[in-house]
Scaffold this motif. Structure first.
Motif, PDB file in Angstrom:
ATOM      1  N   PRO B  30       0.820  -1.219   0.000  1.00  0.00           N
ATOM      2  CA  PRO B  30       0.000   0.000   0.000  1.00  0.00           C
ATOM      3  C   PRO B  30       0.851   1.265   0.000  1.00  0.00           C
ATOM      4  CG  PRO B  30      -0.695  -1.504   1.731  1.00  0.00           C
ATOM      5  CD  PRO B  30       0.553  -2.078   1.155  1.00  0.00           C
ATOM      6  N   ALA B  31       1.996   1.180   0.659  1.00  0.00           N
ATOM      7  CA  ALA B  31       2.847   2.358   0.735  1.00  0.00           C
ATOM      8  C   ALA B  31       3.514   2.670  -0.587  1.00  0.00           C
ATOM      9  CB  ALA B  31       3.908   2.153   1.807  1.00  0.00           C
ATOM     10  N   GLY B  32       3.463   1.693  -1.499  1.00  0.00           N
ATOM     11  CA  GLY B  32       4.119   1.886  -2.788  1.00  0.00           C
ATOM     12  C   GLY B  32       3.272   2.662  -3.779  1.00  0.00           C
ATOM     13  N   GLU B 101       6.411   3.752   8.237  1.00  0.00           N
ATOM     14  CA  GLU B 101       7.375   4.866   8.226  1.00  0.00           C
ATOM     15  C   GLU B 101       6.828   6.063   7.465  1.00  0.00           C
ATOM     16  OE1 GLU B 101      11.226   3.687   6.921  1.00  0.00           O
ATOM     17  OE2 GLU B 101      11.398   2.098   8.416  1.00  0.00           O
ATOM     18  N   LEU B 102       6.118   5.769   6.374  1.00  0.00           N
ATOM     19  CA  LEU B 102       5.557   6.864   5.587  1.00  0.00           C
ATOM     20  C   LEU B 102       4.519   7.607   6.410  1.00  0.00           C
ATOM     21  CD1 LEU B 102       5.044   5.527   1.960  1.00  0.00           C
ATOM     22  CD2 LEU B 102       6.455   7.436   2.678  1.00  0.00           C
ATOM     23  N   GLU B 103       3.698   6.840   7.137  1.00  0.00           N
ATOM     24  CA  GLU B 103       2.634   7.441   7.936  1.00  0.00           C
ATOM     25  C   GLU B 103       3.201   8.330   9.033  1.00  0.00           C
ATOM     26  OE1 GLU B 103      -0.800   4.133   7.118  1.00  0.00           O
ATOM     27  OE2 GLU B 103       0.336   4.052   8.988  1.00  0.00           O
ATOM     28  N   SER B 104       4.298   7.874   9.604  1.00  0.00           N
ATOM     29  CA  SER B 104       4.865   8.686  10.665  1.00  0.00           C
ATOM     30  C   SER B 104       5.792   9.766  10.105  1.00  0.00           C
ATOM     31  CB  SER B 104       5.617   7.793  11.663  1.00  0.00           C
ATOM     32  OG  SER B 104       6.668   7.141  11.000  1.00  0.00           O
ATOM     33  N   GLY B 105       5.837   9.855   8.780  1.00  0.00           N
ATOM     34  CA  GLY B 105       6.588  10.928   8.143  1.00  0.00           C
ATOM     35  C   GLY B 105       8.085  10.723   8.107  1.00  0.00           C
ATOM     36  N   TYR B 108       9.336   9.844   4.369  1.00  0.00           N
ATOM     37  CA  TYR B 108       8.783  10.629   3.264  1.00  0.00           C
ATOM     38  C   TYR B 108       9.856  11.081   2.273  1.00  0.00           C
ATOM     39  CZ  TYR B 108       6.382  14.164   0.615  1.00  0.00           C
ATOM     40  OH  TYR B 108       5.889  14.893  -0.427  1.00  0.00           O
ATOM     41  N   ASN B 109      10.917  11.674   2.805  1.00  0.00           N
ATOM     42  CA  ASN B 109      11.962  12.188   1.920  1.00  0.00           C
ATOM     43  C   ASN B 109      12.731  11.082   1.233  1.00  0.00           C
ATOM     44  OD1 ASN B 109      11.607  14.979   2.174  1.00  0.00           O
ATOM     45  ND2 ASN B 109      12.494  14.895   4.222  1.00  0.00           N
TER      46      ASN B 109
END
Lengths: 108, 269
Positions: B30-32, B101-105, B108-109
């Motif tokens: 999903p994060a992809g 990790e994406l959710e917690s920001g 992101y980078n």
């Protein structure tokens, strides 16, 4: 800009030409699925040039995996590759767009 | 006519292998999802670049020096190989935890920087194979007469359909085998492809004398498995097999696998 580019290309070509002038040259002609000659003999330990002409109406890709050469040629185009000195060996070359067209380069 | 079919299929599959594996991975995770835009963007950019490269090959190739062309091709192959390894490593590292990790920001980078690398990888993969297809089709179509043209168009379409069929099989397999197994198999496939790109790129440098071959050729196994046709050619294109390898290229290939395996081991920890 375009003119200086063309000039640079001409200078580059003549530089390559001068360096390549004293090398033995072998000519290969590809014509819509045939390749000739099908056998070339070259001496070992000398640089030589393969001058490849696509005399056919369809494009060709001169390829030899063991010689590590690949060259796409549009219809009517002539180009060349320089082969560096190698030890005695047999190298198959072919037209990758018409794989039935094959030849062998014998270095001895 | 079967040549049109075969060449369109073969050139497309090599690009689709990279695109297909990345697509399956991005879809399954999903994060992809955000990466999908970069994937298709890379495909579009690769197709556009194919046309430009094809024109260069057809027109300028005769003016550019032989060495110049070899350097360019070597560069493309080596960059693509490095990007594949980087991508595989990154997936191994962030695959499982990316969503969290994406959710917690946190990622992101990292993710954004990597989507751009993915874009570049896909662009190169598509452009490399696409440009040859364009050259081939351009010349073939230009010489076709009347009725032949229809046959060629049909053969080209069938070739492309066959390539997408192969792509679809790849996607299907991701549904039937476990996620873990799919991941393992595709990792190996991608690394084989990267190894083949590395071998191809380095050999270009050997052939113009920039890189010494050391012992060249080291052996000749063409009697056992010929690399200029059939299975040997397939292995040469997809896995970097050579019947007459140069020692320096073989060493680089061994270092590549040793480094990749140890890198992935470290990423898994």
């Amino acid at each position: 800009m375009a003119r200086s580019g063309a000039l640079a290309a001409v200078l580059l070509l003549s530089a390559v030409g001068a360096r390549a002038a004293d090398m033995p040259v072998f000519k290969i002609t590809i014509r819509d699925g045939t390749i000739s000659p099908t056998r070339i003999e070259a001496p070992a330990g000398t640089r030589f040039k393969l001058e490849i002409t696509n005399a056919g109406k369809s494009p060709a890709e001169f390829e030899s995996i063991s010689l590590r050469k690949e060259k796409v040629l549009g219809p009517g185009v002539t180009s060349f590759v320089v082969v560096n000195p190698t030890s005695p060996a047999q190298h198959v070359y072919f037209d990758d767009f018409h794989p039935q067209a094959k030849g062998v380069l014998v270095i001895k | 006519m079967e040549q049109v079919l075969f060449i369109v299929w073969r050139e497309s599959v090599e690009a689709l292998l990279v695109v297909g594996i990345l697509y399956a991975w991005l879809r399954a995770n999903p994060a992809g999802r955000p990466g999908l835009r970069y994937l298709w963007g890379g495909v579009a950019a690769g197709l556009a670049l194919s046309g430009v490269l094809a024109l260069l090959i057809l027109g300028v190739a005769t003016f550019l020096s032989d060495d110049g062309q070899q350097y360019f091709q070597a560069g493309m192959s080596l960059v693509a190989a490095a990007l594949i390894v980087q991508m595989v490593y990154w997936m191994r590292r962030h695959g499982r935890t990316l969503k969290r990790e994406l959710e917690s920001g946190l990622a992101y980078n990292v993710a954004r920087a990597n989507w751009w690398r993915l874009f570049l990888l896909v662009t190169i993969a598509v452009a490399r194979e696409g440009s040859e297809t364009v050259v081939f089709l351009y010349g073939t179509i230009a010489t076709a007469q009347g009725g032949e043209l229809l046959h060629y168009a049909m053969a080209g379409t069938v070739g492309l359909a066959a390539a997408f069929g192969t792509f679809w099989l790849l996607q299907l397999s991701s549904r039937f085998v476990t996620w873990r197994l799919f991941f393992r198999v595709t990792e190996v496939l991608l690394l084989l492809l990267a190894g083949s790109l590395l071998v191809g790129g380095l050999e270009k440098l050997v052939s113009i004398g920039t890189l010494p071959g050391l012992v060249d050729p080291l052996w000749n196994s063409s009697a056992l498995l010929d690399d200029s046709g059939g299975l040997g050619k397939l292995l040469a294109d997809f896995a970097g097999y050579r019947a007459q390898p140069a020692l320096s290229v073989l060493l680089a290939w061994l270092v590549f696998w040793a480094a990749s395996v140890s890198l992935l081991r470290r990423a898994a920890r």
